[in-house]
Scaffold this motif. Sequence first.
Motif, mmCIF file in Angstrom:
data_model
loop_
_atom_site.group_PDB
_atom_site.id
_atom_site.type_symbol
_atom_site.label_atom_id
_atom_site.label_comp_id
_atom_site.label_asym_id
_atom_site.label_seq_id
_atom_site.Cartn_x
_atom_site.Cartn_y
_atom_site.Cartn_z
ATOM 1 N N PHE A 35 -14.707 -45.668 -23.162
ATOM 2 C CA PHE A 35 -15.603 -45.644 -22.007
ATOM 3 C C PHE A 35 -16.383 -46.950 -21.900
ATOM 4 O O PHE A 35 -16.450 -47.574 -20.829
ATOM 5 N N ILE A 36 -16.967 -47.389 -23.004
ATOM 6 C CA ILE A 36 -17.756 -48.618 -22.988
ATOM 7 C C ILE A 36 -16.875 -49.809 -22.634
ATOM 8 O O ILE A 36 -17.274 -50.692 -21.856
ATOM 9 N N VAL B 41 -16.085 -49.671 -18.778
ATOM 10 C CA VAL B 41 -17.256 -49.935 -17.947
ATOM 11 C C VAL B 41 -17.646 -51.401 -18.003
ATOM 12 O O VAL B 41 -17.917 -52.033 -16.978
ATOM 13 N N THR B 42 -17.664 -51.963 -19.216
ATOM 14 C CA THR B 42 -18.107 -53.345 -19.365
ATOM 15 C C THR B 42 -17.053 -54.353 -18.944
ATOM 16 O O THR B 42 -17.359 -55.540 -18.782
ATOM 17 N N ARG B 43 -15.815 -53.911 -18.757
ATOM 18 C CA ARG B 43 -14.792 -54.809 -18.253
ATOM 19 C C ARG B 43 -14.749 -54.811 -16.722
ATOM 20 O O ARG B 43 -14.540 -55.835 -16.097
ATOM 21 N N LEU B 44 -14.949 -53.643 -16.138
ATOM 22 C CA LEU B 44 -14.819 -53.532 -14.690
ATOM 23 C C LEU B 44 -16.081 -53.909 -13.932
ATOM 24 O O LEU B 44 -16.063 -54.771 -13.054
ATOM 25 N N TYR B 45 -17.184 -53.257 -14.257
ATOM 26 C CA TYR B 45 -18.342 -53.313 -13.377
ATOM 27 C C TYR B 45 -19.089 -54.644 -13.355
ATOM 28 O O TYR B 45 -19.501 -55.082 -12.279
ATOM 29 N N PRO B 46 -19.317 -55.325 -14.479
ATOM 30 C CA PRO B 46 -20.059 -56.588 -14.359
ATOM 31 C C PRO B 46 -19.411 -57.581 -13.407
ATOM 32 O O PRO B 46 -20.063 -58.118 -12.515
ATOM 33 N N GLU C 92 -19.941 -63.513 -16.024
ATOM 34 C CA GLU C 92 -19.351 -62.233 -16.393
ATOM 35 C C GLU C 92 -19.371 -61.986 -17.894
ATOM 36 O O GLU C 92 -19.764 -60.913 -18.351
ATOM 37 N N ARG C 93 -18.926 -62.961 -18.690
ATOM 38 C CA ARG C 93 -18.826 -62.748 -20.133
ATOM 39 C C ARG C 93 -20.181 -62.455 -20.765
ATOM 40 O O ARG C 93 -20.320 -61.479 -21.508
ATOM 41 N N ALA D 58 -23.813 -58.327 -23.063
ATOM 42 C CA ALA D 58 -25.123 -57.675 -23.104
ATOM 43 C C ALA D 58 -25.005 -56.197 -22.779
ATOM 44 O O ALA D 58 -25.632 -55.345 -23.427
ATOM 45 N N ALA D 59 -24.208 -55.876 -21.773
ATOM 46 C CA ALA D 59 -24.011 -54.472 -21.400
ATOM 47 C C ALA D 59 -23.346 -53.700 -22.529
ATOM 48 O O ALA D 59 -23.692 -52.546 -22.809
ATOM 49 N N ARG D 60 -22.384 -54.328 -23.207
ATOM 50 C CA ARG D 60 -21.703 -53.661 -24.312
ATOM 51 C C ARG D 60 -22.658 -53.384 -25.468
ATOM 52 O O ARG D 60 -22.638 -52.305 -26.061
#
Length: 402
Positions: A126-127, A130-135, A377-378, A383-385
Amino acid sequence: MTQTEHGRPAGTTASGGREEATAPGVPAPRAAAEARVPQAGPAVRTDRLAALDGLRFLAALAVVFFHFVGQVPGTMQTIWGRPVDEVFPQAHGVFAFGRLGVELFFLISGFVICMSAWGRTPRDFFISRVTRLYPMYWVAIAITACVVYFADNPFGHPHPRVLLANLTMLQTPLGVEHLDSVYWTLWPELCFYLTFAVVVWKGLTYQRVVIYCGVWTVAAVLAPSADIRLLTLLVNPPSAPYFIAGMAFYLMYRYRPTPLLWGIVVMSWLVALHYLLTPDGGRLNWGSWSPGRGWLMLVITFFFLLVAAVALGWTSRIRWRGLTVAGTLTFPLYLLHDAIGVNVLHRFGDRADPWIVVGITVAALVALSYVVQRFVERPVARAARRRLNSASFSLRPPEPRR
């Protein structure tokens, strides 16, 4: 679609959902991995699959040139001031096939999503998604919105509710138009992740992935004929065969080719051709584009053969790091090129040779994609991850305030 994430079994990581192809490593500790993923199968090479990154980048460029050079003449007449087949009389018919680059995207996605999910927990999966698509998607939404609402956009200015709906990435089931037409591919990807998460939750094994491929194939075939709209929306029949074949190719890569896996691939190839060639219910609009059916079949078959070559290990000597870097640019290039590029062509298309304008525009978009991926993005995705890794996903209520 960079480096293996720290603290997790080696897999593939992605720039916003288009996975960067990295072969899975050995889960560690082994006992914990086996407890989490029964019958996970043998470990495979840990080298990057640079060939898949290169294929992904070529697929993105094919889509870019399709939108700039190969689109329906009536659509691009607004941009060039005259029909695009008059601007590019020789090249237009060739680059029109670039629209099929999306099918290659889906094939590769089936391969690398299965590869990257192997050995991961549902939380990890899930993480990762989410962190690959949304940012990157939200960055693209922000840039596209600025172009669409504040530039001299030749296609008008959508209602603000379109922007709000698109921020969710759920505009397709919401029945809202896409802020940028290229966003249509994100819904099939989301549905793939959602349904595949059930298999990840149970624990990825050879048997479960094969069963998943079979169930999805049956659902994709039956849903339209049974007129089950909800199931059709979920299984995405025209796109499903490519994801399914990609997963079968990964099983070949991880284990070895078997008659069962080849059967899944051949069945997926046949179903893909059916949906590609059918006058209604498929993805192509035959009223606006009527290429030779033989050429369509040849291109799709060639895509299957390219991914088959990777699955059989024939591309293992291809390890150029530049292909890996190119792979990281695919998702931002795909999301950003249409709105920005079309507006650039609209503004400058009649001021110089069209090929020079297209060439400079594409080069600038690739450079922009690198800057956005590297410096926006990276860092945001990392940070989101970190934030999500430290967050609790328990369904238990938190302690009440005192």
